[in-house]
Design a protein around this motif. Structure first.
Motif, PDB file in Angstrom:
ATOM      1  N   THR A 156     -40.624 -30.806  -1.658  1.00  0.00           N
ATOM      2  CA  THR A 156     -41.828 -31.403  -2.238  1.00  0.00           C
ATOM      3  C   THR A 156     -42.860 -30.326  -2.584  1.00  0.00           C
ATOM      4  OG1 THR A 156     -42.690 -31.895  -0.027  1.00  0.00           O
ATOM      5  CG2 THR A 156     -41.502 -33.646  -1.166  1.00  0.00           C
ATOM      6  N   SER A 157     -42.942 -29.279  -1.770  1.00  0.00           N
ATOM      7  CA  SER A 157     -43.838 -28.166  -2.103  1.00  0.00           C
ATOM      8  C   SER A 157     -43.384 -27.472  -3.372  1.00  0.00           C
ATOM      9  CB  SER A 157     -43.872 -27.141  -0.972  1.00  0.00           C
ATOM     10  OG  SER A 157     -44.367 -27.742   0.198  1.00  0.00           O
ATOM     11  N   ALA A 158     -42.072 -27.326  -3.516  1.00  0.00           N
ATOM     12  CA  ALA A 158     -41.554 -26.686  -4.727  1.00  0.00           C
ATOM     13  C   ALA A 158     -41.922 -27.505  -5.962  1.00  0.00           C
ATOM     14  CB  ALA A 158     -40.036 -26.516  -4.636  1.00  0.00           C
ATOM     15  N   VAL A 159     -41.852 -28.823  -5.852  1.00  0.00           N
ATOM     16  CA  VAL A 159     -42.221 -29.667  -6.986  1.00  0.00           C
ATOM     17  C   VAL A 159     -43.687 -29.452  -7.339  1.00  0.00           C
ATOM     18  CG1 VAL A 159     -42.483 -32.039  -7.805  1.00  0.00           C
ATOM     19  CG2 VAL A 159     -40.454 -31.396  -6.510  1.00  0.00           C
ATOM     20  N   ASP A 160     -44.534 -29.435  -6.332  1.00  0.00           N
ATOM     21  CA  ASP A 160     -45.960 -29.200  -6.580  1.00  0.00           C
ATOM     22  C   ASP A 160     -46.186 -27.849  -7.247  1.00  0.00           C
ATOM     23  OD1 ASP A 160     -47.213 -30.822  -3.546  1.00  0.00           O
ATOM     24  OD2 ASP A 160     -46.844 -31.589  -5.569  1.00  0.00           O
ATOM     25  N   GLU A 161     -45.503 -26.835  -6.743  1.00  0.00           N
ATOM     26  CA  GLU A 161     -45.695 -25.486  -7.266  1.00  0.00           C
ATOM     27  C   GLU A 161     -45.189 -25.382  -8.706  1.00  0.00           C
ATOM     28  OE1 GLU A 161     -45.020 -21.491  -8.331  1.00  0.00           O
ATOM     29  OE2 GLU A 161     -43.319 -22.768  -7.796  1.00  0.00           O
ATOM     30  N   LEU A 162     -44.064 -26.012  -8.977  1.00  0.00           N
ATOM     31  CA  LEU A 162     -43.528 -25.998 -10.341  1.00  0.00           C
ATOM     32  C   LEU A 162     -44.443 -26.757 -11.293  1.00  0.00           C
ATOM     33  CD1 LEU A 162     -39.803 -26.552  -9.373  1.00  0.00           C
ATOM     34  CD2 LEU A 162     -40.635 -24.625 -10.733  1.00  0.00           C
ATOM     35  N   ALA A 163     -45.000 -27.845 -10.826  1.00  0.00           N
ATOM     36  CA  ALA A 163     -45.919 -28.610 -11.668  1.00  0.00           C
ATOM     37  C   ALA A 163     -47.127 -27.768 -12.040  1.00  0.00           C
ATOM     38  CB  ALA A 163     -46.362 -29.871 -10.937  1.00  0.00           C
ATOM     39  N   ALA A 164     -47.621 -27.020 -11.065  1.00  0.00           N
ATOM     40  CA  ALA A 164     -48.790 -26.176 -11.331  1.00  0.00           C
ATOM     41  C   ALA A 164     -48.437 -25.052 -12.301  1.00  0.00           C
ATOM     42  CB  ALA A 164     -49.314 -25.599 -10.021  1.00  0.00           C
ATOM     43  N   ARG A 165     -47.240 -24.548 -12.176  1.00  0.00           N
ATOM     44  CA  ARG A 165     -46.822 -23.417 -13.008  1.00  0.00           C
ATOM     45  C   ARG A 165     -46.581 -23.822 -14.458  1.00  0.00           C
ATOM     46  NH1 ARG A 165     -41.223 -20.835 -11.780  1.00  0.00           N
ATOM     47  NH2 ARG A 165     -41.787 -21.335  -9.628  1.00  0.00           N
ATOM     48  N   HIS A 166     -46.116 -25.031 -14.667  1.00  0.00           N
ATOM     49  CA  HIS A 166     -45.753 -25.470 -16.014  1.00  0.00           C
ATOM     50  C   HIS A 166     -46.774 -26.479 -16.533  1.00  0.00           C
ATOM     51  CE1 HIS A 166     -41.799 -23.493 -15.960  1.00  0.00           C
ATOM     52  NE2 HIS A 166     -41.772 -23.809 -14.678  1.00  0.00           N
ATOM     53  N   GLY A 167     -47.887 -25.950 -17.012  1.00  0.00           N
ATOM     54  CA  GLY A 167     -49.005 -26.821 -17.379  1.00  0.00           C
ATOM     55  C   GLY A 167     -48.777 -27.659 -18.622  1.00  0.00           C
ATOM     56  N   GLY A 168     -47.775 -27.294 -19.436  1.00  0.00           N
ATOM     57  CA  GLY A 168     -47.543 -28.036 -20.667  1.00  0.00           C
ATOM     58  C   GLY A 168     -46.806 -29.345 -20.442  1.00  0.00           C
ATOM     59  N   VAL A 169     -46.372 -29.578 -19.218  1.00  0.00           N
ATOM     60  CA  VAL A 169     -45.664 -30.817 -18.908  1.00  0.00           C
ATOM     61  C   VAL A 169     -46.305 -31.456 -17.684  1.00  0.00           C
ATOM     62  CG1 VAL A 169     -43.442 -30.085 -19.866  1.00  0.00           C
ATOM     63  CG2 VAL A 169     -43.963 -29.625 -17.458  1.00  0.00           C
ATOM     64  N   ARG A 170     -46.019 -32.731 -17.542  1.00  0.00           N
ATOM     65  CA  ARG A 170     -46.465 -33.457 -16.359  1.00  0.00           C
ATOM     66  C   ARG A 170     -45.235 -33.790 -15.523  1.00  0.00           C
ATOM     67  NH1 ARG A 170     -50.620 -36.878 -14.442  1.00  0.00           N
ATOM     68  NH2 ARG A 170     -49.832 -38.802 -13.509  1.00  0.00           N
ATOM     69  N   VAL A 171     -45.281 -33.399 -14.273  1.00  0.00           N
ATOM     70  CA  VAL A 171     -44.129 -33.592 -13.386  1.00  0.00           C
ATOM     71  C   VAL A 171     -44.457 -34.684 -12.383  1.00  0.00           C
ATOM     72  CG1 VAL A 171     -42.636 -32.481 -11.671  1.00  0.00           C
ATOM     73  CG2 VAL A 171     -43.526 -31.150 -13.604  1.00  0.00           C
ATOM     74  N   GLU A 172     -43.575 -35.672 -12.289  1.00  0.00           N
ATOM     75  CA  GLU A 172     -43.783 -36.741 -11.314  1.00  0.00           C
ATOM     76  C   GLU A 172     -42.629 -36.828 -10.351  1.00  0.00           C
ATOM     77  OE1 GLU A 172     -46.645 -39.964 -13.499  1.00  0.00           O
ATOM     78  OE2 GLU A 172     -44.721 -40.597 -12.652  1.00  0.00           O
ATOM     79  N   LEU A 173     -42.980 -36.962  -9.098  1.00  0.00           N
ATOM     80  CA  LEU A 173     -41.977 -37.059  -8.038  1.00  0.00           C
ATOM     81  C   LEU A 173     -41.930 -38.489  -7.532  1.00  0.00           C
ATOM     82  CD1 LEU A 173     -40.132 -35.478  -5.980  1.00  0.00           C
ATOM     83  CD2 LEU A 173     -42.169 -35.331  -4.540  1.00  0.00           C
ATOM     84  N   THR A 174     -40.745 -39.033  -7.369  1.00  0.00           N
ATOM     85  CA  THR A 174     -40.609 -40.322  -6.676  1.00  0.00           C
ATOM     86  C   THR A 174     -39.627 -40.145  -5.521  1.00  0.00           C
ATOM     87  OG1 THR A 174     -38.767 -41.156  -8.021  1.00  0.00           O
ATOM     88  CG2 THR A 174     -40.999 -41.655  -8.789  1.00  0.00           C
TER      89      THR A 174
END
Lengths: 277, 100
Positions: free
Chosen positions: A236-254
């Motif tokens: 889950t931390s990796a998802v957060d970190e990747l979301a922050a790194r890739h600002g051109g997309v929106r990443v959602e976790l379920t």
């Protein structure tokens, strides 16, 4: 006289207790059927509503489908709290409890294999959308270009050749959008690669229809990951970190989900576009 | 749907949240029971249908083989999902593309 069938929610190993305080589809009473050390969680359903023909009609009624799907999932999720659980697809119906028991007997080795594969692992879903506002052309500068996509107000130099100005604008819009999509696709690939590295297995699903997601931004990626429970924080931390790194997309976790997407081996999923290690 | 009262440690919220870019608080080895505490967040229907209709053990029709062969209802749910989704998009369209 009412005809009943047996609706199966999940198969697990263990004592055969059913979740307390929870009803099955249509408010039916949950029971268990055991054989060969396996337990199927079931309920009796009226075939007037759940038989083949009524089911076809009812599944087209989105309200009925939603209520039924949520009830089905709630049972699976509750059972999954107590140990590895194989979710059954919606509307897995047998003629009787005896037929369910026979099925468990026939297939117990296959179920054991699945239970072993999913033990202490959970499913996470990661969906990636193009960010709102990505793909808009930058405000025009220089060359007398009109700013934005206005319809011909105060363009200055563009006013004398509106057709050419329009074409320049369109090319700039299209190329900005293409660039945004290309960059987004690259982001999705990177996200998927990094999350796959943290997972036991990963599968890629088709992106969901915009009309169903209710989003204006297109979904460009829809993946699922089977992750060891001990790696939950890391994932889950990796998802957060990747979301922050890739600002051109929106990443959602379920999630965490019971392992719906991982109940049969990846080899059999090849045509569904799976990715696995 | 009324959630079951949870007894486990608080875990990452429910089923769905956007990744915010900040680290999420998370207990070290979250046991299955930990999820019970915060399953109040509603699962999105589309995420649910993706899973209960297209995944799970039994897959009928032209997809892949199942572990458990159902002996009462054999609907190709995958095709049916398409028709359900089409019906949602285009009122009046129904029953097309389904097969057994």
């Amino acid at each position: 006289m009412t005809d009943y069938g047996t609706w199966v929610y999940a198969v697990t190993a263990g004592a055969g207790t059913v979740p307390a305080g929870l009803a099955g589809v249509g408010g039916t009473r949950l029971r268990s059927v055991s054989n060969e050390g396996l337990v199927a969680v079931v309920s009796a359903v009226d075939l007037a509503e759940y038989g083949e023909e009524p089911l076809r009609r009812n599944l087209e009624d989105l309200d009925w489908l939603e209520a039924t799907a949520r009830a089905h999932h709630s049972v699976i999720d509750a059972v999954a709290q107590d140990g590895p659980t194989v979710p059954m697809q919606l509307a897995t119906l047998y003629r009787s409890d005896e037929r369910v028991a026979a099925m468990l007997g026939d297939k117990h080795e296959d179920f054991r294999a699945v239970l072993d594969r999913i033990r202490a692992r959970v499913e996470w879903g990661v969906k990636i959308y193009l960010s709102a506002g990505e793909g808009e052309p930058a405000p025009a500068g220089g060359e007398g270009e009109p700013a934005g996509a206005g319809d011909g107000g105060n363009e200055g130099g563009g006013a004398s050749r509106p057709g050419a100005a329009y074409l320049r604008r369109r090319r700039s819009e299209l190329s900005a959008r293409e660039q945004a999509h290309t960059a987004a696709a690259a982001s999705a690939e990177e996200v998927h690669a990094e999350l796959t590295a943290l997972s036991v297995e990963a599968r890629v699903h088709k992106p969901q229809h915009a009309q169903l997601t209710g989003r204006s931004e297109p979904m460009i990626f829809n993946g699922t990951y089977l992750v060891g429970e001990e790696r939950t924080s890391e994932f889950t931390s990796a998802v957060d970190e990747l979301a922050a790194r890739h600002g051109g997309v929106r990443v959602e976790l379920t999630g965490p989900w019971p392992p719906y997407s991982f109940t049969f081996p990846a080899e059999e999923e090849a045509e569904m576009g799976s990715v696995h290690r | 749907m009324t959630p079951e009262p949870g007894t486990g440690p608080p875990a990452r919220a429910g089923y769905s949240q956007p990744a915010t870019g900040s680290p999420a608080p998370q207990p070290a080895a979250s046991p299955p029971g930990g999820r019970a505490a915060v399953r109040h967040q509603r699962v999105a229907l589309v995420d649910l249908l993706d899973r209960v209709l297209a995944s799970g053990v039994v897959v009928t029709g032209d997809v892949t083989l199942s572990i458990a062969e159902i002996d009462l209802v054999t609907i190709s749910l995958r095709a049916l999902v398409s028709s359900v989704r089409e019906a949602d998009l285009l009122p009046g369209l129904s029953g097309e593309g389904r097969d057994r």
